[in-house]
Design an enzyme around this catalytic site. Structure first.
Site, mmCIF file in Angstrom:
data_model
loop_
_atom_site.group_PDB
_atom_site.id
_atom_site.type_symbol
_atom_site.label_atom_id
_atom_site.label_comp_id
_atom_site.label_asym_id
_atom_site.label_seq_id
_atom_site.Cartn_x
_atom_site.Cartn_y
_atom_site.Cartn_z
ATOM 1 N N HIS A 1 -22.045 37.605 3.041
ATOM 2 C CA HIS A 1 -22.353 38.676 4.003
ATOM 3 C C HIS A 1 -21.836 40.031 3.535
ATOM 4 O O HIS A 1 -21.931 41.029 4.243
ATOM 5 C CB HIS A 1 -21.839 38.327 5.404
ATOM 6 C CG HIS A 1 -20.432 37.833 5.412
ATOM 7 N ND1 HIS A 1 -19.375 38.661 5.159
ATOM 8 C CD2 HIS A 1 -19.927 36.597 5.606
ATOM 9 C CE1 HIS A 1 -18.266 37.946 5.218
ATOM 10 N NE2 HIS A 1 -18.566 36.688 5.479
ATOM 11 N N HIS A 2 -21.264 40.076 2.327
ATOM 12 C CA HIS A 2 -20.863 41.343 1.687
ATOM 13 C C HIS A 2 -19.988 42.211 2.588
ATOM 14 O O HIS A 2 -20.165 43.443 2.634
ATOM 15 C CB HIS A 2 -22.091 42.146 1.237
ATOM 16 C CG HIS A 2 -23.198 41.309 0.668
ATOM 17 N ND1 HIS A 2 -23.065 40.572 -0.486
ATOM 18 C CD2 HIS A 2 -24.448 41.041 1.128
ATOM 19 C CE1 HIS A 2 -24.186 39.914 -0.723
ATOM 20 N NE2 HIS A 2 -25.042 40.169 0.245
ATOM 21 N N CYS A 3 -19.100 41.588 3.320
ATOM 22 C CA CYS A 3 -18.184 42.303 4.239
ATOM 23 C C CYS A 3 -18.957 43.033 5.345
ATOM 24 O O CYS A 3 -18.462 44.015 5.905
ATOM 25 C CB CYS A 3 -17.287 43.308 3.524
ATOM 26 S SG CYS A 3 -16.439 42.677 2.106
ATOM 27 N N THR A 4 -20.184 42.617 5.636
ATOM 28 C CA THR A 4 -20.959 43.312 6.676
ATOM 29 C C THR A 4 -21.543 42.278 7.642
ATOM 30 O O THR A 4 -22.776 42.163 7.767
ATOM 31 C CB THR A 4 -22.098 44.153 6.064
ATOM 32 O OG1 THR A 4 -22.964 43.257 5.352
ATOM 33 C CG2 THR A 4 -21.613 45.204 5.119
ATOM 34 N N MET A 5 -20.649 41.564 8.293
ATOM 35 C CA MET A 5 -21.102 40.538 9.242
ATOM 36 C C MET A 5 -21.949 41.120 10.378
ATOM 37 O O MET A 5 -23.006 40.560 10.705
ATOM 38 C CB MET A 5 -19.912 39.786 9.810
ATOM 39 C CG MET A 5 -19.413 38.710 8.893
ATOM 40 S SD MET A 5 -18.146 37.806 9.778
ATOM 41 C CE MET A 5 -17.652 36.672 8.516
#
Ligand SMILES: Cc1ncc(COP(=O)(O)O)c(C=O)c1O
Length: 246
Positions: free
Chosen positions: A201-205
């Site tokens: 999620h690339h730190c973008t939940m």
């Protein structure tokens, strides 16, 4: 208000100056913090034009070392701020009752800094400046356009490319998902072909929740990426879809 200048998932290049103006029209007192971690290496930043209150960025996204970056702030804010960390080189006078601190930037830079990191970071900035951020941008734009077209050509409806398809509005960051395939499986099979992507999620939940996705796979382009690399990615993804749809 804090927002990102260039999204590390969508690749979207946000109109920072206009966003800040719009925020200040609603409430001139709001402190605006811009995350320029992706903008600094991919599109460049313009501190004066943006007119943010604070800007942050990381050296390791700019071909520099880890553990060092920039927190830029307007003097008026920095002057009002009290230290949150204490250490060498920041103290003017210490008494039992109270202490006073040196002028900026020392009062906010406690302790022995990451000297080697900062020297290496400066070299990285000089390297990028010598290449010229405009040519970096053009190179990424060409690759993104090429990659979007190739992905559509090869995978049609099966692939969802997240974010705008207009290469003028996005940096060299391309996230995508395949309906029935998990990003971790995709990344693992690509890794077997020596293709490095990021999965998850690339730190973008919250963004992934908003897009109704559990995760995505991200390919990132930079100065060292070529069209042949994009072709390898396409071949790799063909290997992934053939393997996983068996
Ligand atoms: C837009 C953005 N902000 C912040 C970060 C985090 O940077 P750091 O790892 O230096 O905390 C990243 C990358 O991880 C990023 O892409």
């Amino acid at each position: 208000v804090a927002f990102t200048a260039v999204s590390n998932v969508l690749g979207t290049i946000n109109p920072v100056t206009q966003i800040i103006k719009a925020i200040r029209e609603i409430n001139p007192g709001v402190i605006v913090v811009v995350d320029a971690a992706q903008a600094a290496p991919h599109t460049g930043i313009d501190v004066q034009l943006w007119d943010a209150d604070f800007i942050v960025l990381s050296a390791h996204k700019m071909l520099g070392p880890t553990g060092v970056g920039v927190l830029w702030g307007k003097n008026t804010h920095l002057e009002q701020m009290r230290p949150v960390q204490y250490g060498g080189e920041m103290v003017l006078q210490v008494k039992i009752e109270d202490s006073t601190f040196k002028e900026l930037p020392h009062k906010l830079e406690a302790g022995t800094p990451n000297i080697a990191g900062v020297i290496a970071f400066k070299e990285a900035i000089k390297y990028i400046e010598n290449l010229d951020i405009k040519s970096i941008r053009e190179h990424e734009k060409e690759l993104t356009q090429y990659a979007i077209a190739k992905l559509h050509q090869n995978f049609g409806e099966k692939i969802t490319i997240i974010g705008t398809k207009n290469p003028d509005l996005r940096a060299g960051i391309l996230s995508f998902s395949f309906d029935s395939l998990h990003s971790h499986d995709i990344a693992q099979l690509l890794d077997e072909k020596n293709i490095a992507v990021r999965a998850g999620h690339h730190c973008t939940m919250p963004l992934h929740n908003h897009l109704n996705l559990t995760s995505s796979t991200r390919a990132s382009f930079y100065i060292y990426t070529t069209k042949e690399d994009v072709d390898c990615l396409i071949d790799g993804l063909r290997h992934v879809t053939n393997t996983l749809s068996k």
